[in-house]
Design an enzyme around this catalytic site. Structure first.
Site, mmCIF file in Angstrom:
data_model
loop_
_atom_site.group_PDB
_atom_site.id
_atom_site.type_symbol
_atom_site.label_atom_id
_atom_site.label_comp_id
_atom_site.label_asym_id
_atom_site.label_seq_id
_atom_site.Cartn_x
_atom_site.Cartn_y
_atom_site.Cartn_z
ATOM 1 N N ARG A 236 14.105 -31.321 0.820
ATOM 2 C CA ARG A 236 14.661 -31.562 -0.510
ATOM 3 C C ARG A 236 14.376 -30.336 -1.373
ATOM 4 O O ARG A 236 13.363 -29.656 -1.185
ATOM 5 C CB ARG A 236 14.008 -32.782 -1.175
ATOM 6 N N HIS A 284 23.619 -28.457 1.100
ATOM 7 C CA HIS A 284 23.028 -29.760 1.453
ATOM 8 C C HIS A 284 23.894 -30.496 2.494
ATOM 9 O O HIS A 284 24.318 -31.622 2.277
ATOM 10 C CB HIS A 284 22.844 -30.650 0.209
#
Ligand code: NDP
Ligand code: OXD
Length: 321
Positions: A236, A284
């Site tokens: 993350r 991502h």
């Protein structure tokens, strides 16, 4: 019997998170159940027994008084953990071979890219320079994986099969054949000292926020054949201190970085990572959650739950992952 409805709350914003696509998959696998695509559907909140979600707004899930289970449509639950009004029902996360294998592909792709000096070779091609560099064997490189869970363990095993020296770091002790396992804060430094390529597959929790910082980068192996250590983060964005990464790339503490996740997503157009010559950036999508696979996974879990069986991959709210 009147089966409780499944509410879909999908706020991803990218093609893979198209709410309509998820709705059509869930309609296919939950034929005997009402599937509500929020926020548009007209419905009674009391009829919702299950919610399948990706980045729901804070408080959105508290609106269902008869909610029994929340299914997070991805592996990481940090967005849900940040919601103080999250109903106290089981929260199930994704752990399926499809996603795990995709992540292994990303990790192998980027480890090999740095190991095989692709940034240098692409620059040579652009400049029409025929200048091969010495190619060291995989066995000369030590890859360290932070996070030895579903994704980290599999990636570690695939890298080991390619011939890399692989070690890993987790919260609690782990034993994996052929992988040197370290755990806890006390063993972090030892793990880092031997690592040439650092792969981060940790969840974002209060304990791991900004763990990827200058102090940590400075502890990586400075004597690797690669010259300077490399960072690969597909966990993350909140795990990384972004200013530290940029500074460490510029002063040579880090040789290069592959980054799939960022503190702010989508990354703003003026962000320095876009154009940094030592950064390989992806939006991502290291491991997409596939609506076909994940809708089936959720439907199976609901079946288990209604048959009185144990739900799988339930998040421990105390640990935050
Ligand atoms: P798991 O929960 O299976 O594994 C998490 C691992 O991290 C475990 O080994 C755990 O230790 C370790 N860990 C957690 N907290 C700490 C800590 N404080 N110190 C040391 N180790 C810690 O998660 P997954 O492998 O399924 O997924 C990992 C993350 O990958 C997700 O949370 C998500 O953020 C990210 N992800 C990113 C994707 C992308 O496309 N970029 C796609 C999918 C996931 P222990 O073994 O002791 O519990
Ligand atoms: C996930 C992700 O957590 O896609 O599954 O980031």
């Amino acid at each position: 019997m009147n089966k409780g409805a499944l509410a879909l709350l999908v706020h991803g914003g990218t093609e893979n998170w198209s709410p309509e696509r998820w709705k059509s998959r869930f309609d296919d696998v939950c034929k005997d159940r009402r599937v509500l695509l929020l926020p548009d559907a007209a419905f009674d909140p009391a009829e919702v027994h299950y919610a399948a979600v990706w980045k729901p707004a804070q408080g959105e899930l508290a609106a269902f008084p008869n909610l029994r289970v929340i299914f997070n449509l991805g592996a990481g639950v940090d967005a849900l953990m940040a919601d103080s009004s999250l109903p106290k029902v089981p929260l199930v996360r994704v752990a399926v071979a499809d996603l795990t294998d995709r992540m292994a592909e990303y990790v192998v792709l980027h480890v090999l890219m740095h190991h095989r000096q692709e940034l240098y070779l692409r620059a040579c091609q652009r400049e029409k320079r025929w200048k091969p560099r010495f190619q060291w064997p995989a066995s000369a490189i030590s890859v360290g994986i932070m996070g030895l869970g579903t994704l980290g363990t599999n990636a570690a095993e695939v890298l080991r099969r390619l011939g890399f020296r692989v070690s890993g770091w987790s919260r609690s002790p782990r034993q994996i054949d052929g992988i040197a396992c370290f755990h806890g804060k006390a063993q972090l430094e030892t793990f880092l000292r031997r690592t040439d390529i650092l792969v981060c597959l940790l969840p974002l929790t209060p304990d791991t926020r900004h763990i990827l910082n200058r102090e940590l980068f400075a502890s990586l192996n400075r004597n690797s054949p690669m010259g300077a250590p490399v960072l690969i983060n597909a966990g993350r964005g909140g795990l990384q201190a972004e200013a530290d990464i940029l500074e460490c790339l510029d002063d040579g503490t880090l040789g290069a970085a592959s980054l799939d996740v960022f503190a702010t997503e989508p990354l703003p157009p003026d962000g320095p990572f876009w154009t940094h010559p030592k950064v390989v950036l992806t939006p991502h999508n290291a491991a997409d959650t596939d609506p076909d696979e994940i809708s089936k996974y959720v439907a199976r879990q609901i079946q288990r739950f209604e048959a009185g069986e144990r739900l799988e991959n339930v998040v421990d709210p105390a640990r935050g992952y």
